[in-house]
Design a protein around this motif. Structure first.
Motif, PDB file in Angstrom:
ATOM      1  N   ARG A 171       0.820  -1.226   0.000  1.00 29.78           N
ATOM      2  CA  ARG A 171       0.000   0.000   0.000  1.00 29.78           C
ATOM      3  C   ARG A 171       0.844   1.263   0.000  1.00 29.78           C
ATOM      4  NH1 ARG A 171      -4.438  -2.447   4.029  1.00 29.78           N
ATOM      5  NH2 ARG A 171      -5.549  -3.626   2.415  1.00 29.78           N
ATOM      6  N   ILE A 172       1.878   1.291   0.810  1.00 31.42           N
ATOM      7  CA  ILE A 172       2.730   2.484   0.849  1.00 31.42           C
ATOM      8  C   ILE A 172       3.383   2.695  -0.520  1.00 31.42           C
ATOM      9  CG2 ILE A 172       4.840   3.466   1.842  1.00 31.42           C
ATOM     10  CD1 ILE A 172       3.981   2.216   4.511  1.00 31.42           C
ATOM     11  N   ALA A 173       3.828   1.615  -1.144  1.00 32.21           N
ATOM     12  CA  ALA A 173       4.438   1.719  -2.475  1.00 32.21           C
ATOM     13  C   ALA A 173       3.450   2.295  -3.487  1.00 32.21           C
ATOM     14  CB  ALA A 173       4.947   0.364  -2.933  1.00 32.21           C
ATOM     15  N   GLY A 174       2.215   1.861  -3.420  1.00 35.07           N
ATOM     16  CA  GLY A 174       1.199   2.397  -4.322  1.00 35.07           C
ATOM     17  C   GLY A 174       0.991   3.879  -4.125  1.00 35.07           C
ATOM     18  N   LEU A 175       0.869   4.284  -2.863  1.00 36.69           N
ATOM     19  CA  LEU A 175       0.673   5.706  -2.561  1.00 36.69           C
ATOM     20  C   LEU A 175       1.893   6.535  -2.946  1.00 36.69           C
ATOM     21  CD1 LEU A 175      -1.108   5.402   0.904  1.00 36.69           C
ATOM     22  CD2 LEU A 175      -2.139   6.007  -1.303  1.00 36.69           C
ATOM     23  N   VAL A 176       3.082   6.026  -2.641  1.00 31.87           N
ATOM     24  CA  VAL A 176       4.319   6.742  -2.980  1.00 31.87           C
ATOM     25  C   VAL A 176       4.441   6.910  -4.492  1.00 31.87           C
ATOM     26  CG1 VAL A 176       6.846   6.485  -3.037  1.00 31.87           C
ATOM     27  CG2 VAL A 176       5.602   6.161  -0.896  1.00 31.87           C
ATOM     28  N   THR A 177       4.145   5.858  -5.239  1.00 35.60           N
ATOM     29  CA  THR A 177       4.285   5.914  -6.696  1.00 35.60           C
ATOM     30  C   THR A 177       3.296   6.895  -7.308  1.00 35.60           C
ATOM     31  OG1 THR A 177       5.060   3.632  -6.691  1.00 35.60           O
ATOM     32  CG2 THR A 177       4.357   4.540  -8.806  1.00 35.60           C
ATOM     33  N   VAL A 178       2.053   6.858  -6.859  1.00 35.30           N
ATOM     34  CA  VAL A 178       1.063   7.793  -7.384  1.00 35.30           C
ATOM     35  C   VAL A 178       1.423   9.226  -7.000  1.00 35.30           C
ATOM     36  CG1 VAL A 178      -1.350   8.541  -7.249  1.00 35.30           C
ATOM     37  CG2 VAL A 178      -0.814   6.118  -7.519  1.00 35.30           C
ATOM     38  N   ALA A 179       1.804   9.443  -5.737  1.00 35.12           N
ATOM     39  CA  ALA A 179       2.177  10.795  -5.295  1.00 35.12           C
ATOM     40  C   ALA A 179       3.384  11.308  -6.082  1.00 35.12           C
ATOM     41  CB  ALA A 179       2.473  10.798  -3.796  1.00 35.12           C
ATOM     42  N   ALA A 180       4.377  10.449  -6.279  1.00 32.40           N
ATOM     43  CA  ALA A 180       5.566  10.848  -7.040  1.00 32.40           C
ATOM     44  C   ALA A 180       5.188  11.198  -8.480  1.00 32.40           C
ATOM     45  CB  ALA A 180       6.608   9.734  -7.012  1.00 32.40           C
ATOM     46  N   SER A 181       4.293  10.441  -9.054  1.00 37.39           N
ATOM     47  CA  SER A 181       3.874  10.707 -10.437  1.00 37.39           C
ATOM     48  C   SER A 181       3.105  12.020 -10.534  1.00 37.39           C
ATOM     49  CB  SER A 181       3.042   9.540 -10.966  1.00 37.39           C
ATOM     50  OG  SER A 181       3.850   8.374 -11.044  1.00 37.39           O
ATOM     51  N   VAL A 182       2.294  12.318  -9.540  1.00 32.38           N
ATOM     52  CA  VAL A 182       1.569  13.591  -9.527  1.00 32.38           C
ATOM     53  C   VAL A 182       2.562  14.749  -9.445  1.00 32.38           C
ATOM     54  CG1 VAL A 182       0.019  15.048  -8.162  1.00 32.38           C
ATOM     55  CG2 VAL A 182      -0.587  12.661  -8.623  1.00 32.38           C
ATOM     56  N   VAL A 183       3.538  14.647  -8.543  1.00 32.73           N
ATOM     57  CA  VAL A 183       4.542  15.704  -8.403  1.00 32.73           C
ATOM     58  C   VAL A 183       5.366  15.839  -9.691  1.00 32.73           C
ATOM     59  CG1 VAL A 183       6.605  16.428  -7.125  1.00 32.73           C
ATOM     60  CG2 VAL A 183       4.621  15.529  -5.891  1.00 32.73           C
ATOM     61  N   ALA A 184       5.755  14.714 -10.281  1.00 37.36           N
ATOM     62  CA  ALA A 184       6.508  14.755 -11.543  1.00 37.36           C
ATOM     63  C   ALA A 184       5.666  15.412 -12.638  1.00 37.36           C
ATOM     64  CB  ALA A 184       6.938  13.352 -11.956  1.00 37.36           C
ATOM     65  N   GLY A 185       4.398  15.064 -12.693  1.00 37.96           N
ATOM     66  CA  GLY A 185       3.504  15.670 -13.682  1.00 37.96           C
ATOM     67  C   GLY A 185       3.370  17.169 -13.489  1.00 37.96           C
ATOM     68  N   MET A 186       3.319  17.589 -12.235  1.00 36.19           N
ATOM     69  CA  MET A 186       3.265  19.030 -11.958  1.00 36.19           C
ATOM     70  C   MET A 186       4.556  19.712 -12.407  1.00 36.19           C
ATOM     71  SD  MET A 186       1.382  18.804  -8.227  1.00 36.19           S
ATOM     72  CE  MET A 186       1.849  20.440  -7.753  1.00 36.19           C
ATOM     73  N   GLY A 187       5.678  19.036 -12.206  1.00 38.97           N
ATOM     74  CA  GLY A 187       6.957  19.586 -12.649  1.00 38.97           C
ATOM     75  C   GLY A 187       7.027  19.707 -14.160  1.00 38.97           C
ATOM     76  N   VAL A 188       6.544  18.688 -14.853  1.00 37.59           N
ATOM     77  CA  VAL A 188       6.511  18.722 -16.320  1.00 37.59           C
ATOM     78  C   VAL A 188       5.633  19.881 -16.791  1.00 37.59           C
ATOM     79  CG1 VAL A 188       5.715  17.475 -18.381  1.00 37.59           C
ATOM     80  CG2 VAL A 188       7.036  16.278 -16.623  1.00 37.59           C
ATOM     81  N   GLN A 189       4.470  20.034 -16.174  1.00 38.91           N
ATOM     82  CA  GLN A 189       3.561  21.120 -16.558  1.00 38.91           C
ATOM     83  C   GLN A 189       4.197  22.479 -16.287  1.00 38.91           C
ATOM     84  OE1 GLN A 189       0.317  20.834 -18.052  1.00 38.91           O
ATOM     85  NE2 GLN A 189       0.788  22.982 -18.419  1.00 38.91           N
ATOM     86  N   TRP A 190       4.901  22.614 -15.177  1.00 39.42           N
ATOM     87  CA  TRP A 190       5.559  23.882 -14.850  1.00 39.42           C
ATOM     88  C   TRP A 190       6.618  24.219 -15.901  1.00 39.42           C
ATOM     89  CZ3 TRP A 190      10.517  25.497 -13.577  1.00 39.42           C
ATOM     90  CH2 TRP A 190      10.609  26.808 -13.114  1.00 39.42           C
ATOM     91  N   ILE A 191       7.440  23.239 -16.277  1.00 41.93           N
ATOM     92  CA  ILE A 191       8.457  23.476 -17.309  1.00 41.93           C
ATOM     93  C   ILE A 191       7.792  23.847 -18.626  1.00 41.93           C
ATOM     94  CG2 ILE A 191      10.243  22.364 -18.728  1.00 41.93           C
ATOM     95  CD1 ILE A 191      11.135  20.900 -16.155  1.00 41.93           C
ATOM     96  N   TYR A 192       6.705  23.151 -18.974  1.00 41.86           N
ATOM     97  CA  TYR A 192       5.988  23.486 -20.202  1.00 41.86           C
ATOM     98  C   TYR A 192       5.492  24.935 -20.143  1.00 41.86           C
ATOM     99  CZ  TYR A 192       2.617  23.727 -23.917  1.00 41.86           C
ATOM    100  OH  TYR A 192       1.926  24.127 -25.030  1.00 41.86           O
ATOM    101  N   ASP A 193       4.920  25.327 -19.010  1.00 46.30           N
ATOM    102  CA  ASP A 193       4.406  26.694 -18.869  1.00 46.30           C
ATOM    103  C   ASP A 193       5.516  27.735 -18.998  1.00 46.30           C
ATOM    104  OD1 ASP A 193       1.862  25.668 -18.480  1.00 46.30           O
ATOM    105  OD2 ASP A 193       1.933  25.875 -16.285  1.00 46.30           O
ATOM    106  N   GLN A 194       6.723  27.406 -18.534  1.00 37.23           N
ATOM    107  CA  GLN A 194       7.838  28.349 -18.569  1.00 37.23           C
ATOM    108  C   GLN A 194       8.555  28.384 -19.914  1.00 37.23           C
ATOM    109  OE1 GLN A 194       8.261  30.382 -15.843  1.00 37.23           O
ATOM    110  NE2 GLN A 194       6.428  29.274 -15.214  1.00 37.23           N
ATOM    111  N   LEU A 195       8.770  27.212 -20.520  1.00 28.92           N
ATOM    112  CA  LEU A 195       9.649  27.102 -21.686  1.00 28.92           C
ATOM    113  C   LEU A 195       8.981  26.559 -22.941  1.00 28.92           C
ATOM    114  CD1 LEU A 195      12.725  25.557 -19.828  1.00 28.92           C
ATOM    115  CD2 LEU A 195      12.341  27.974 -20.401  1.00 28.92           C
ATOM    116  N   GLY A 196       7.797  26.004 -22.812  1.00 30.60           N
ATOM    117  CA  GLY A 196       7.152  25.360 -23.947  1.00 30.60           C
ATOM    118  C   GLY A 196       7.491  23.881 -23.984  1.00 30.60           C
ATOM    119  N   TYR A 197       7.182  23.251 -25.106  1.00 26.52           N
ATOM    120  CA  TYR A 197       7.348  21.805 -25.277  1.00 26.52           C
ATOM    121  C   TYR A 197       8.803  21.519 -25.638  1.00 26.52           C
ATOM    122  CZ  TYR A 197       5.505  17.140 -26.278  1.00 26.52           C
ATOM    123  OH  TYR A 197       5.220  15.798 -26.250  1.00 26.52           O
TER     124      TYR A 197
END
Length: 130
Positions: free
Chosen positions: A39-65
């Motif tokens: 269960r902890i692994a599932g939560l950690v993986t989903v949380a990490a993916s959400v944070v990574a996705g937010m980071g990707v979106q932030w870079i896109y917003d700043q620099l484009g694709y």
């Protein structure tokens, strides 16, 4: 142009890969919630993916694709893959949990291979949006 619009003009294989990546990084880890010892692994993986996705979106917003968009994946998913690799060797895990962990790890590792190449190319000067 929104991120979704930028993705829509990418080759078909890229769009299919992104769909699988969402499944492998966000949906499949929820299956780890079935077993108490993953269960902890599932939560950690989903949380990490959400944070990574937010980071990707932030870079896109700043620099484009740009190729630098893989950097959040590298920073966040490398430790997650290492954690999942250690976890899958636990003899108390269900064989199905181990299989699920391997599918999740394979998905993240393929993404990381693309990301490492892209970030390297960005570092070497390929800074234009693609």
């Amino acid at each position: 142009m929104t991120f979704e619009e930028a993705l829509a003009v990418q080759p078909l294989w890229v769009r299919i890969w992104v769909i699988w990546l969402v499944i492998g990084a966000f949906v499949l880890p929820l299956g780890l919630l079935i077993w108490r010892n993953t269960r902890i692994a599932g939560l950690v993986t989903v949380a990490a993916s959400v944070v990574a996705g937010m980071g990707v979106q932030w870079i896109y917003d700043q620099l484009g694709y740009v190729r630098l968009m893989g950097l959040p994946h590298i920073i966040i998913w490398v430790p997650v893959v290492m954690y999942l690799y250690r976890l899958q060797s636990n003899r108390d895990l269900s064989p199905w949990a181990v299989r699920l962990i391997w599918v999740i790890m394979a998905t993240l590792l393929v993404s990381l291979a693309f990301d490492i190449v892209d970030v390297g190319r960005y570092a070497l000067g390929e800074r234009e949006p693609f």
